[in-house]
Scaffold this active site. Structure first.
Site, PDB file in Angstrom:
ATOM      1  N   TRP A 178       0.817  -1.221   0.000  1.00  9.62           N
ATOM      2  CA  TRP A 178       0.000   0.000   0.000  1.00  9.62           C
ATOM      3  C   TRP A 178       0.849   1.269   0.000  1.00  9.62           C
ATOM      4  O   TRP A 178       0.384   2.337   0.381  1.00  9.62           O
ATOM      5  CB  TRP A 178      -0.998  -0.044   1.174  1.00  9.62           C
TER       6      TRP A 178
ATOM      7  N   HIS B 237     -19.205  -4.119   7.248  1.00  5.10           N
ATOM      8  CA  HIS B 237     -19.515  -3.045   6.308  1.00  5.10           C
ATOM      9  C   HIS B 237     -20.952  -2.570   6.406  1.00  5.10           C
ATOM     10  O   HIS B 237     -21.334  -1.613   5.750  1.00  5.10           O
ATOM     11  CB  HIS B 237     -19.199  -3.482   4.877  1.00  5.10           C
TER      12      HIS B 237
HETATM   13  N1  GLN Z   1      -6.271  -3.863  12.614  1.00  7.84           N
HETATM   14  C1  GLN Z   1      -6.901  -3.210  11.524  1.00  7.84           C
HETATM   15  C2  GLN Z   1      -8.238  -2.643  11.955  1.00  7.84           C
HETATM   16  O1  GLN Z   1      -8.899  -3.239  12.726  1.00  7.84           O
HETATM   17  C3  GLN Z   1      -7.101  -4.139  10.346  1.00  7.84           C
HETATM   18  C4  GLN Z   1      -7.690  -3.434   9.162  1.00  7.84           C
HETATM   19  C5  GLN Z   1      -7.776  -4.245   7.880  1.00  7.84           C
HETATM   20  O2  GLN Z   1      -7.810  -5.435   7.885  1.00  7.84           O
HETATM   21  N2  GLN Z   1      -7.802  -3.592   6.757  1.00  7.84           N
HETATM   22  O3  GLN Z   1      -8.649  -1.605  11.519  1.00  7.84           O
END
Ligand code: GLN
Ligand code: ZN
Length: 774
Positions: free
Chosen positions: A575, A708
């Site tokens: 990323w 979500h």
């Molecule tokens: N530890 C991160 C969170 O809970 C993991 C996020 C993710 O998997 N994109 O936000």
């Protein structure tokens, strides 16, 4: 020689399109206002490229959401569930409904699926095909944008996703057919489009066929031959630029070179050796041109003119300058817009800035390269050339980049450094003894709601409106409340909530050496969503602990275990914009060592459970299957290096989500995390079958609810999912947790959902003891 561009960022250099789209969706501006913003961006982009000296300027590279969805609308592949909207709304609203779903006045249609565009972080809307899929020319956007440019006195090269790539990008929504066979129905619509464009005066068309960089079946390859011969027969005067990018033609090379097109575009950044293959093969027809993608369209580094000119000169020597085009490697939609907007010397120092080029600068590089290659400008007397050489030299030797300690440490990695002290079986026993967790232990993935309040504290702190002490006090309060809530609701393994973090990669990048950031380096991720990846410019090291303070603080508040929370090396790499002067694997290993130090420090601070998130591990997979093993080898090793510095009874978790995991399950097992928490609920635990078939050896927490959605699931629903899980995976291997982090949720629904989740786990435990007593 000509200059060629494949596509220009359409978000606007100040994210004008993002802002306008979101206002339109919120009902705050009119359709015409939104359309005007789009029109201005297109005009600005075309003028910019024209003034820079680009010969083949793309049109139809603009999109209000996604270029694949544009094409779906163009060829009228509108799924049944949108037909009502198609009848009653304007075409832009239909388009947005397909992209985002629509929920109003008794109408409730879900969006089309979205997935990653090849190995980029751009997401496209997946076309949906049915057995008797019909196509018809539904939208003439491509023609109207060509005319729009013509009115500005710019004759563009329209860009269109090629018909075979379009079909292969899609999904078969019912059984009993192969989508490639839809080509018979699709091709007539392409012909209609090409006719209209020719009638308007288009001489060039760029057809993007990046599937030529993937492993194809014989049938798919034969379809290429058939389709491009038909196009050539019907449009003998249209100059087709066949664009391949992101990798070589590979075993498709012979098929590709035999296609009757005007020009092949090659990605010579991803695949520099391909040019030699083509020149040496003798298979390039004598009337066919090459567009040399020598400027990296997917990264932010300034081009090395000397290197690129050597490539261009080789091609010129073999083919003659007339047959050569100079270009970026792929569309510039994967680059940020304009480096000139980075005016904050503190964020991006002048020394690093001189090594970078964004889309606008890359366009300039394309035209300069042509001028030098044709001797239109004498490179020995050119300030631009001198400046480019200097910047590249300076980058090679800069003290900012090179840290001998880091390099030596990577070299000194020894055999056992990527291995825990003992096997999982031994570790498991020791962990069970020291952690004393119940059957079906409950936990979360790390973040708790990032409320507008929490975000406002960070904004104020960054602006200097809050002191460090004031900011910390607010975060402490939020963390404390979160710990209290988790204790009260009976969660077994707690987290601190990640309130101090802006983003799971940026937070670490900001504390690691070798990273820098931009103020405005936005790249479209999907629709109106843009991301601003950190820039890894140098050797990576960790000057100070990064998370120990908050984890230790949280642990001090409770007798229960608090899980330390880190982002893994592969995800940090994936990323970010990564340096191009060494192998990605090398950079990843450096990050792995930095994370390892953090893991060890957390352990020293009394943290017994540490999670290293790797949601992006699958995204790094190369496009060609034959290269998967090599990538997986170093990626898995990097994770293991980061995780292996601790004692047996320290429990390492990892977390993954929103990817296809079935085909890399062996590699996930090889990561040897003691526990993996994984997103599962949307597929109703389907994913678990893969873990079960494989007999995944370690512990696993399949997500029991979708984070979500604001919807609160009942404990019965979750019990049902857990029963499904327990049917295929031994109960003593299972954890209970949500799908992913909770930072996008509100507190109200989060609390309710987690309480239900704990109840579900309790029911499972009761059922398990009853089973035992029977
Ligand atoms: N530890 C991160 C969170 O809970 C993991 C996020 C993710 O998997 N994109 O936000
Ligand atoms: Zn996740």
């Amino acid at each position: 020689m000509k200059t060629n561009n494949l596509g220009y960022p359409r978000i606007g250099s100040n994210r004008e399109l993002k802002k306008a789209s979101e206002l339109y969706w919120a009902g705050k501006i009119t359709v015409d206002e939104l359309l005007n913003v789009g029109k201005n961006i297109r005009a600005t982009n075309w003028e910019l490229q024209k003034n820079a000296g680009i010969d083949l300027i793309p049109s139809n590279d603009f999109s209000y959401y996604d270029q694949v969805l544009d094409l779906t609308l163009t060829v009228g592949a509108i799924p049944e569930r949108y037909q009502e909207i198609a009848r009653t709304s304007n075409s832009l609203d239909l388009y947005f409904a397909m992209a985002r779903g629509s929920q109003k006045e008794g109408q409730d249609v879900v969006a089309m699926e979205m997935t990653k565009w090849f190995d980029t972080n751009y997401h496209y809307i997946v076309p949906e095909f049915t057995k008797n899929q019909q196509f018809k020319l539904f939208s003439t956007k491509i023609v109207s944008e060509f005319i729009e440019a013509k009115k500005l006195n710019i004759t563009t090269k329209p860009v269109l996703i090629g018909p075979i790539t379009y079909l292969l990008l899609g999904k078969e929504k019912e059984a009993g057919f192969e989508r490639i066979d839809l080509i018979e129905n699709l091709l007539p619509v392409y012909f209609e489009i090409l006719e209209k464009l020719e009638a308007e005066g288009a001489t060039y068309i760029q057809l993007d066929e990046p599937f030529l960089a993937l492993n194809l079946t014989d049938k798919e390859r034969n379809t290429y031959t058939k389709v491009y011969n038909e196009i050539n027969k019907s449009f003998p005067n249209l100059k087709v630029i066949l664009a391949n990018y992101f990798d070589c033609f590979g075993e498709n090379l012979e098929t590709a070179l035999a296609l009757p097109v005007d020009t092949f575009h090659l990605d010579l950044v991803r695949c520099p050796l391909q040019l030699d293959d083509i020149l040496e093969s003798g298979k390039l027809a004598s009337n066919v041109n090459l567009s040399l993608g020598v400027i990296d369209g997917r990264n932010i580094w300034k081009n090395d003119f000397k290197k690129s000119l050597a490539i261009i000169e080789k091609a010129v020597a073999a083919l003659g300058a007339d047959r050569i085009l100079v270009a970026p490697s792929c569309s510039l939609i994967h680059s940020p817009c304009d480096l000139d907007l980075e005016t904050n010397d503190q964020t991006l120092t002048p020394e690093i800035k001189q090594w970078l080029a964004f889309a606008k600068q890359k366009i300039k590089e394309v035209t300069l390269l042509k001028q030098f290659a044709t001797n239109e400008t004498d490179r020995n007397n050119s300030i631009n050339f001198a400046e480019n050489s200097l910047a590249n030299q300076n980058r090679k030797s800069s003290k900012l980049i090179h840290n001998e300690l880091v390099k030596n440490r990577v070299k000194a990695i020894a055999k056992g450094d990527d291995q825990r002290q003992n096997t999982f079986a031994t570790r498991r026993q020791k962990q069970a003894e020291s952690l004393q967790l119940p059957l079906y232990p409950t936990t979360t993935i790390g973040s708790f709601p990032q409320t507008p309040e929490v975000r406002s504290w960070r904004a104020k702190f960054k602006k200097g409106e809050l002191s460090q002490t004031e900011y910390d006090a607010l975060l402490e309060k939020e963390t404390k409340e979160t710990i209290r809530f988790q204790e009260e609701s009976g969660i077994d393994v707690l987290v601190h909530g990640e309130f101090e973090r802006n983003d799971m990669v940026e937070y670490f990048g900001e504390q690691l050496d070798g990273f820098t950031f931009t103020k405005n380096g936005w790249v479209q991720s999907y629709g109106s969503r843009c991301v601003k990846p950190p820039v890894i410019y140098g050797d990576v090291s960790r000057p100070n602990p990064m998370t120990v303070k908050w984890s230790k603080f949280a642990q001090s508040l409770t007798p229960k275990w608090v899980k330390g929370m880190l982002t893994g090396p592969v995800t940090i790499l994936q990323w970010s914009f990564v340096r191009d002067d060494q192998a990605r694997s090398e950079t990843c290993t450096q990050i792995a060592l930095a994370i390892r130090d953090e893991v060890v420090d957390l352990e020293k601070a009394g943290i017994k459970i540490i999670q290293i998130d790797e949601p992006a591990i699958r995204e790094g997979l190369p496009l060609r299957k034959e290269e998967w093993a090599k990538y997986l080898d170093w990626a898995v090793k990097a994770f293991r290096i980061s995780a292996s510095g601790v004692a047996d009874d320290t429990q390492i978790h990892t977390h993954m989500c929103y990817s296809e995991f079935n085909d890399i399950i062996q590699n996930i097992a090889d990561m040897d995390a003691d526990v993996i928490t994984i997103e599962c609920s949307r597929s109703q635990m389907e994913l678990l079958d893969a873990f079960a078939d494989f007999k995944y050896p370690n512990e696993i927490g399949p997500g029991v609810y979708d984070i979500h959605s604001p919807r609160v699931p009942s404990n019965e629903e979750m019990v049902h999912l857990l029963e499904k899980a327990a049917a295929v995976i031994p109960a003593n291997q299972l954890w209970v947790n949500p799908d992913c982090g909770l930072k996008t949720r509100h507190w109200d629904e989060t609390k309710k959902a987690l309480i239900e989740m704990v109840n579900a786990a309790k029911k499972m435990r009761v059922a398990a003891t009853q089973l035992e007593t029977v």
